[in-house]
Design a protein around this motif. Structure first.
Motif, PDB file in Angstrom:
ATOM      1  N   PRO A 121      66.033 -27.489 119.758  1.00 25.13           N
ATOM      2  CA  PRO A 121      67.264 -26.968 120.383  1.00 25.13           C
ATOM      3  C   PRO A 121      68.147 -26.203 119.399  1.00 25.13           C
ATOM      4  N   ASP A 122      68.413 -26.797 118.230  1.00 25.63           N
ATOM      5  CA  ASP A 122      69.289 -26.117 117.284  1.00 25.63           C
ATOM      6  C   ASP A 122      68.652 -24.856 116.711  1.00 25.63           C
ATOM      7  N   ILE A 124      66.588 -22.852 118.423  1.00 27.27           N
ATOM      8  CA  ILE A 124      66.759 -21.827 119.470  1.00 27.27           C
ATOM      9  C   ILE A 124      68.160 -21.237 119.357  1.00 27.27           C
ATOM     10  N   LEU A 125      69.163 -22.126 119.250  1.00 28.49           N
ATOM     11  CA  LEU A 125      70.548 -21.657 119.174  1.00 28.49           C
ATOM     12  C   LEU A 125      70.790 -20.811 117.930  1.00 28.49           C
ATOM     13  N   ASP A 128      69.546 -17.412 118.578  1.00 24.53           N
ATOM     14  CA  ASP A 128      70.491 -16.756 119.493  1.00 24.53           C
ATOM     15  C   ASP A 128      71.735 -16.279 118.732  1.00 24.53           C
ATOM     16  N   ALA A 129      72.229 -17.137 117.841  1.00 28.88           N
ATOM     17  CA  ALA A 129      73.441 -16.791 117.084  1.00 28.88           C
ATOM     18  C   ALA A 129      73.174 -15.591 116.173  1.00 28.88           C
TER      19      ALA A 129
END
Lengths: 341, 341
Positions: A121-122, A124-125, A128-129
């Motif tokens: 999850p982190d 992926i984020l 994205d960031a």
């Protein structure tokens, strides 16, 4: 804090790294929240998993150095190209972080990948960031062409995504053609390299013809790199460290020489051996290597790589840019084709 | 093909859906490659998993309708706000597709989530393609403020990512404060809603003060929505379908009323019950519900929601915009606070 840039890559790349290392770190710090910044610092190699500085700048900065060069190609100062350079590097690393998750790769640059350290999850984020920050960095630039440059970056990103999609889809297909495979490589590798070679020029409002020729130069170099990389993935190069001989075949990758061979007349034995799912024995890997060569896959890929390099050279020659910048583009292209993209 | 928009949500939303449904589909088709477009069509509800049209437009289009309104608020035609509307909806759906992967959620809007149908790698790429397309759509718009609007959208996206990160991190922490929790909700829900309420105005080059007031209006409505949603997640509402009573507590969510109660004096029993990892028995869920209420968590959240609604109203009242548009903003806000964001 002491930072140790790895010197001696090439004079142009050394200069690029020196200018861009601190700027990239500043961009990450100012555009990403603290948690995402921590993951980016780890991914770029600036920090370890606990956030302790590693003392290195990390990365060869090939793409952002090309973006700096392209600003100079359009008559601007290196510094004017910095936002383009940072944006390209952020998009490239967004794709690495997400690709590592998709491919389940557990190491990159000799270290555990971000998702293995921080969780999917982190990671992926964090990707994205990074892509979000890339756009912001570019749009905040004072350059006349910020809007147009950001649009080009998004087009290249969209092509990169399509290329990655096609690459994954090819693994499930038996009828991939060399033309499809070249298009995939053009999207996956060529698009962002073409963008890197032209984005600085576009950002500073350079002449449209210069921007387009530099973009085409980069795309051809990107394709040539992919062809060389695929050749080395099968036959290796005793003079160079890097890919293990036969690694791509053991993974049954639909690399360019293999796809050319699979589509050649008389490829029945190759197709029977390669287009199935059981692991290949070492003997079968050797047999496939021979069959790909006999079917002309090796020659085709070599010829195609030479053709791409020639086209790249023509594009660069036709671009109205200062001769010293042209020389530096060629130096970096040589470095890339020496298989260090 | 017959498409059946779901009518009767609210007159403003019906109009928004009618204008935006086909435009969103066109944007997806023209900006995403065929594979990514297929996944987006499924995610939006336009196609089933095999790519067959479902005959629906899908989605309530709350955020993009607000973006259209904001273009009208700045004196432009609805049509001038369409790129802003599409961009906001694409960013919102990028976040849904990625959040579903991160949270492991298997259904959304009563259908299997994209990652369960197409796999995690393709769902990551589809989200990436959507956020990339969002930026392109906005930068291609003829509006005077395309650059500035795209930068605002990236800022909101970065805050949304930070909010999602904080939300996940809170689950592992025992010392989250109400202030942190409000900031997280502001980032996760408020930022994009504030962006939706102002992006059309910004795109058409509207007055800076109008843009800022509309953004603040949207942020306050977003926070109020989150507070109401959290209240309903604990106490439910017998008159409305939706969240099951107690669902958030059973999942030990650090929702706003709970965090307020955990930080209130005398919360020892609540902390002992709630801050551990074993599943809560139904008796314990009931006891926690009582303890959160006794510690003032319910009252705090209600008061805070009322305060946010009041501030939103003040921002909207202070914005120099046509009265009919103000009325329509209030209509959509009422719909959102009726818990249908």
């Amino acid at each position: 804090m002491t930072t140790t840039p790895v010197r001696g890559l090439s004079p142009v790349l050394d200069t690029g790294r020196t200018m861009l290392g601190p700027a990239l770190r500043d961009a990450v710090r100012s555009h990403l929240g603290p948690e995402m910044s921590r993951i980016a610092h780890y991914h770029f190699g600036w920090s370890d998993a606990e956030g302790r500085p590693t003392g290195t700048w990390g990365g060869k900065m090939v793409r952002p150095t090309l973006a700096l060069l392209s600003a100079r190609a359009a008559g601007a100062a290196d510094a004017d190209g910095v936002p383009a350079a940072l944006a390209v590097e952020l998009v490239h690393n967004f794709s690495l972080v997400h690709d590592d998750i998709m491919d389940g790769d557990e190491t990159r640059r000799g270290r555990p990948t971000a998702w293995t350290v921080f969780g999917v999850p982190d990671a992926i984020l964090a990707g994205d960031a990074m892509v979000t920050a890339a756009t912001s960095v570019l749009l905040e630039a004072p350059g006349a062409g910020a809007n147009s440059a950001a649009l080009s970056l998004m087009t290249a990103t969209q092509r990169m995504i399509d290329g990655q999609t096609a690459d994954v889809a090819f693994e499930r297909r038996d009828d991939v053609t060399p033309a499809e495979c070249l298009r995939m490589a053009g999207d996956k590798t060529g698009a962002l390299l073409g963008c890197a070679c032209s984005l600085g020029a576009e950002l500073v409002g350079g002449e449209r013809a210069v921007v387009e020729r530099l973009r085409a130069f980069g795309e051809h170099i990107g394709l040539a790199f992919q062809l060389v990389d695929d050749l080395l993935g099968i036959w290796g190069d005793p003079d160079r460290a890097g890919k293990q001989v036969g690694a791509d075949l053991r993974a049954r990758k639909k690399s360019l020489p293999v796809v050319a061979a699979l589509n050649a007349p008389g490829s029945d034995e190759l197709r029977a051996l390669y287009l199935r799912s059981e692991p290949l024995t070492e003997g079968a890997v050797q047999r496939v290597t021979d069959l790909v060569e006999r079917a002309g896959g090796r020659d085709w890929a070599r010829d195609e790589a030479a053709r791409q390099v020639a086209e790249a050279g023509e594009c660069l020659a036709a671009a109205r840019i200062p001769d010293d910048v042209r020389g530096e583009f060629l130096e970096v292209a040589g470095f890339i084709l020496g298989r260090q993209l």
